[in-house]
Design a protein around this motif. Structure first.
Motif, PDB file in Angstrom:
ATOM      1  N   LEU A  24       0.816  -1.211   0.000  1.00 21.66           N
ATOM      2  CA  LEU A  24       0.000   0.000   0.000  1.00 21.66           C
ATOM      3  C   LEU A  24       0.848   1.259   0.000  1.00 21.66           C
ATOM      4  O   LEU A  24       0.519   2.232  -0.653  1.00 21.66           O
ATOM      5  CB  LEU A  24      -0.958   0.014   1.184  1.00 21.66           C
ATOM      6  CG  LEU A  24      -2.142  -0.928   1.057  1.00 21.66           C
ATOM      7  CD1 LEU A  24      -2.988  -0.888   2.313  1.00 21.66           C
ATOM      8  CD2 LEU A  24      -2.972  -0.623  -0.152  1.00 21.66           C
ATOM      9  N   ASN A  26     -10.959   4.295   1.551  1.00 18.84           N
ATOM     10  CA  ASN A  26      -9.943   4.848   2.456  1.00 18.84           C
ATOM     11  C   ASN A  26     -10.003   4.186   3.826  1.00 18.84           C
ATOM     12  O   ASN A  26      -8.960   3.912   4.435  1.00 18.84           O
ATOM     13  CB  ASN A  26     -10.081   6.365   2.555  1.00 18.84           C
ATOM     14  CG  ASN A  26      -9.576   7.053   1.307  1.00 18.84           C
ATOM     15  OD1 ASN A  26      -8.708   6.544   0.599  1.00 18.84           O
ATOM     16  ND2 ASN A  26     -10.131   8.217   1.004  1.00 18.84           N
ATOM     17  N   ASP A  27     -11.213   3.891   4.321  1.00 19.22           N
ATOM     18  CA  ASP A  27     -11.350   3.182   5.597  1.00 19.22           C
ATOM     19  C   ASP A  27     -10.801   1.764   5.494  1.00 19.22           C
ATOM     20  O   ASP A  27     -10.061   1.309   6.373  1.00 19.22           O
ATOM     21  CB  ASP A  27     -12.826   3.128   6.027  1.00 19.22           C
ATOM     22  CG  ASP A  27     -13.383   4.478   6.447  1.00 19.22           C
ATOM     23  OD1 ASP A  27     -12.577   5.419   6.694  1.00 19.22           O
ATOM     24  OD2 ASP A  27     -14.622   4.609   6.508  1.00 19.22           O
ATOM     25  N   LYS A  76      -8.651   0.633   3.336  1.00 17.71           N
ATOM     26  CA  LYS A  76      -7.200   0.709   3.115  1.00 17.71           C
ATOM     27  C   LYS A  76      -6.482   0.918   4.448  1.00 17.71           C
ATOM     28  O   LYS A  76      -5.466   0.272   4.727  1.00 17.71           O
ATOM     29  CB  LYS A  76      -6.880   1.855   2.156  1.00 17.71           C
ATOM     30  CG  LYS A  76      -5.392   2.064   1.914  1.00 17.71           C
ATOM     31  CD  LYS A  76      -5.153   3.247   0.987  1.00 17.71           C
ATOM     32  CE  LYS A  76      -5.462   4.524   1.719  1.00 17.71           C
ATOM     33  NZ  LYS A  76      -5.094   5.741   0.998  1.00 17.71           N
ATOM     34  N   ALA A  77      -7.022   1.790   5.297  1.00 21.25           N
ATOM     35  CA  ALA A  77      -6.412   2.060   6.605  1.00 21.25           C
ATOM     36  C   ALA A  77      -6.411   0.798   7.470  1.00 21.25           C
ATOM     37  O   ALA A  77      -5.482   0.579   8.249  1.00 21.25           O
ATOM     38  CB  ALA A  77      -7.150   3.194   7.313  1.00 21.25           C
ATOM     39  N   GLU A  78      -7.430  -0.040   7.316  1.00 29.06           N
ATOM     40  CA  GLU A  78      -7.515  -1.291   8.071  1.00 29.06           C
ATOM     41  C   GLU A  78      -6.696  -2.410   7.415  1.00 29.06           C
ATOM     42  O   GLU A  78      -6.667  -3.528   7.918  1.00 29.06           O
ATOM     43  CB  GLU A  78      -8.978  -1.738   8.160  1.00 29.06           C
ATOM     44  CG  GLU A  78      -9.866  -0.789   8.929  1.00 29.06           C
ATOM     45  CD  GLU A  78     -11.352  -1.113   8.750  1.00 29.06           C
ATOM     46  OE1 GLU A  78     -11.692  -2.131   8.095  1.00 29.06           O
ATOM     47  OE2 GLU A  78     -12.173  -0.350   9.250  1.00 29.06           O
ATOM     48  N   LYS A  79      -6.079  -2.105   6.264  1.00 32.09           N
ATOM     49  CA  LYS A  79      -5.320  -3.100   5.479  1.00 32.09           C
ATOM     50  C   LYS A  79      -6.200  -4.274   5.071  1.00 32.09           C
ATOM     51  O   LYS A  79      -5.765  -5.424   5.021  1.00 32.09           O
ATOM     52  CB  LYS A  79      -4.084  -3.554   6.222  1.00 32.09           C
ATOM     53  CG  LYS A  79      -3.101  -2.410   6.395  1.00 32.09           C
ATOM     54  CD  LYS A  79      -1.794  -2.870   6.981  1.00 32.09           C
ATOM     55  CE  LYS A  79      -0.816  -1.736   6.897  1.00 32.09           C
ATOM     56  NZ  LYS A  79      -0.412  -1.099   8.041  1.00 32.09           N
ATOM     57  N   GLY A 133      -6.803  -2.958  -0.994  1.00 29.56           N
ATOM     58  CA  GLY A 133      -5.813  -2.055  -1.576  1.00 29.56           C
ATOM     59  C   GLY A 133      -5.918  -2.066  -3.085  1.00 29.56           C
ATOM     60  O   GLY A 133      -6.186  -3.103  -3.687  1.00 29.56           O
TER      61      GLY A 133
END
Length: 150
Positions: A18, A88-89, A91-94, A97
């Motif tokens: 990411l 975006n949420d 992605k932040a939590e992985k 991606g």
């Protein structure tokens, strides 16, 4: 069915990559207007992509579970802005991606009954797939057409 190792491998790939893929994308302007060419193309996407065939896809989103992929597809049905916020949420939590390029073998489109079909909004398509992770194939879910074009 997801094997814990495969989910962990996909999650590790997401976490490792990411930082390399997304900064260039973050600098690009985001178009929130509907793209009729994309919407028209999405209608025939399932016919355009052959199952059980290795292919390279560009700017698709990889998710570690069906639920995350579905969440992103459903947000796209609401709006491009909602899809971007959801992405975006995730992605932040992985959990998901976007990859500029990845090798996949589409296993099956993700469908439920006709009311649960995930080609929502004529934009996002969700597939159960095998994804090439540094030469090893892992089960995951990929989403096409879920984010605004760059």
């Amino acid at each position: 069915m997801n094997h814990p190792f495969k989910c962990a491998a996909v999650a590790a790939l997401l976490g490792a990559s990411l930082g390399f893929v997304l900064p260039a994308q973050a600098a690009a302007p985001v178009d929130f207007e509907p793209d009729t060419a994309v919407a028209t193309a999405a209608v025939s996407l399932t016919a355009d992509y052959k199952l059980d065939t290795e292919m390279v896809v560009r700017n698709w989103v990889l998710c570690i579970s069906r639920a995350f992929a579905q969440q992103l597809a459903e947000a796209r049905q609401t709006s491009a802005r909602a899809a971007l916020a959801t992405y975006n949420d995730l992605k932040a939590e992985k959990s998901c991606g976007r990859f500029s390029e990845m090798r996949v073998i589409l296993q099956a489109p993700v469908y439920g009954d006709s009311s649960d079909r995930l080609s929502v909004g004529g934009d996002a398509l969700v597939f159960e797939a095998l994804v090439d992770l540094a030469g090893n194939w892992a089960s995951a879910y990929v989403v096409s057409g879920s984010l605004p074009s760059q």
